[in-house]
Scaffold this active site. Structure first.
Site, short mmCIF file in Angstrom:
data_model
loop_
_atom_site.label_atom_id
_atom_site.label_comp_id
_atom_site.label_asym_id
_atom_site.label_seq_id
_atom_site.Cartn_x
_atom_site.Cartn_y
_atom_site.Cartn_z
N LYS A 143 0.83 -1.21 0.00
CA LYS A 143 0.00 0.00 0.00
C LYS A 143 0.87 1.27 0.00
O LYS A 143 2.08 1.20 0.14
CB LYS A 143 -0.95 -0.02 1.20
CG LYS A 143 -1.94 -1.20 1.16
CD LYS A 143 -2.79 -1.16 -0.08
CE LYS A 143 -3.97 -2.11 -0.09
NZ LYS A 143 -3.75 -3.52 0.16
C1 LIG Z 1 -9.96 -2.77 -1.54
C2 LIG Z 1 -9.40 -3.43 -0.33
N1 LIG Z 1 -10.10 -3.42 0.81
C3 LIG Z 1 -9.64 -4.00 1.93
C4 LIG Z 1 -8.41 -4.63 1.95
C5 LIG Z 1 -7.96 -5.29 3.21
O1 LIG Z 1 -6.80 -4.68 3.73
P1 LIG Z 1 -5.95 -5.38 4.88
O2 LIG Z 1 -5.03 -6.35 4.21
O3 LIG Z 1 -5.20 -4.24 5.52
O4 LIG Z 1 -6.89 -6.03 5.80
C6 LIG Z 1 -7.64 -4.66 0.80
C7 LIG Z 1 -6.34 -5.33 0.81
O5 LIG Z 1 -5.61 -5.41 -0.11
C8 LIG Z 1 -8.14 -4.06 -0.38
O6 LIG Z 1 -7.44 -4.07 -1.51
#
Ligand SMILES: Cc1ncc(COP(=O)(O)O)c(C=O)c1O
Length: 382
Positions: free
Chosen positions: A184
């Site tokens: 990210k």
């Molecule tokens: C659009 C979206 N929402 C939520 C998430 C979830 O993030 P996390 O891995 O921090 O839980 C991601 C992870 O890549 C994502 O791409």
């Protein structure tokens, strides 16, 4: 894949990041300490909201926001099908039903026209995703939310720093949910943040992320008391001090990280624009795109081969790639659980057969980008 020449992603970790992490490692509080509070303050200031609550993933952020808003059994939450699993899993954790919507052809963001078709009496909230780092059409989304009295949760996993009409994503809906996973725009290894202007929502999320306890360990220590109550069914979704220290350090150079990503993305676009059968990312005029992902579209009848063959050939040449996404309604779990089928969301289905994400990260150097471009052009010329 053969020998990796250009990786899909390498996190940006500086000497300053390492110094901050080590300082946090030897500090009095490894979790629940002052670093998380400092990170929250600087994050809220950056996004332009009154409150930011740190959590250990964006998944946790989405789950807690829905819980705190009272979304539960029998409720429906509209989400785009063209997203990562976590967007749809959050409503399911709360006992609610994720209702998929199709996406817009040019941005791959949720289609407001399709949202309108999916609203029922049970709809309680919309989770919208700023796909790849480009904000959704928030004016239209807010209007729908107002007309139908719905909560708007911005899934900002891709979009830290992106703006819509000069407002940062995460400051426009009822709450924003951010991810600090290594790919990210900033990372804390794993990690996440909830942003909101709603004091009660922020308080409830803070309570839920710490077992529903009325006070945390540091407060009890400061007040020299052992007492606490548990008022809600909570979770352990805390971000630790080492993660927070890395987040503070990363956030302090966010503008540079964005310039590096956006500059590389625009260079790709300039060089790929003339290649027949490749569609470069569309950028809407009233928004800034922060390019968490650089997603192109491969049109088989013009390019000569389809996306899967293109993926294979670039992989053989040592290039790291990814596909964002297979629409959720075509994945086994959701098909079975929600009874969806191929054909339900034609725009997302078509896109999922054509999209490919090219390597993009702040440290991607000129010779690596030129290598990727050369390989694409050599495949195109065959
Ligand atoms: C659009 C979206 N929402 C939520 C998430 C979830 O993030 P996390 O891995 O921090 O839980 C991601 C992870 O890549 C994502 O791409």
């Amino acid at each position: 894949m053969s020998e990796e020449i250009v990786p899909f992603y390498i996190p940006s970790i500086t000497a300053e990041d390492k110094k901050r992490v080590v300082e946090a490692l030897v500090s009095r509080w490894l979790t629940g300490g002052p670093k998380a509070a400092e990170f929250e303050e600087s994050f809220a200031r950056y996004v332009g909201v009154r409150h930011a609550v740190s959590v250990n993933s964006c998944t946790a952020a989405l789950h807690l926001v829905l819980s705190a808003l009272g979304v539960g059994e029998g409720d429906e939450v509209i989400v785009p099908t063209f997203t990562f699993a976590a967007t749809a899993n959050a409503p399911l954790y709360c006992g609610a039903i994720p209702v998929f919507a199709d996406v817009d052809e040019s941005t791959f963001n949720i289609s407001t026209g399709d949202i309108l078709k999916r609203i029922t009496k049970k709809t309680k909230a919309l989770i919208i995703v700023h796909y790849a780092g480009q904000p959704c059409n928030m004016n239209e989304i807010l209007q729908i939310a107002k007309d139908y009295r719905l909560f708007v949760i911005e899934d900002c996993a891709h979009s830290l720093g992106a703006t819509y009409m000069d407002k940062q994503t995460g400051s426009i809906g009822h709450a924003g949910c951010f991810s600090f996973y290594p790919t990210k725009n900033i990372t804390t290894f794993e990690g996440g943040m909830v942003t909101t202007n709603d004091k009660d929502l922020a308080h409830k999320v803070s309570l839920l992320k710490n077992h529903g306890m009325t006070s945390d360990a540091r407060t009890r220590n400061e007040l020299a008391t052992w007492y606490y109550d548990v008022t809600e069914l909570g979770y352990n979704y805390r971000l630790n001090e080492v993660q927070a220290a890395l987040g503070i350090s990363q956030l302090s150079r966010i503008d540079k990280l964005h310039r590096q990503r956006i500059g590389r993305a625009h260079y790709y676009t300039k060089k790929l624009n003339g290649v027949s059968g490749i569609i470069t990312p569309f950028e809407a005029k009233d928004r800034t795109h922060v390019f968490h992902l650089y997603v192109i579209r491969v049109i088989e009848r013009e390019f000569g081969i389809n996306r899967d063959r293109f993926f294979e050939q670039l992989s053989k040449r040592g290039i790291g790639l990814s596909v964002h996404y297979t629409p959720l309604h075509l994945l086994s779990y959701y098909k079975k659980k929600l009874g969806c089928r191929r054909g339900d969301f034609p725009v997302a289905e078509q896109a999922s057969e054509e999209v490919i994400s090219l390597p993009l990260f702040p440290g991607l150097n000129q010779s690596q980008i030129d290598y990727v471009l050369q390989q694409i052009k050599s495949i195109a010329n065959k």
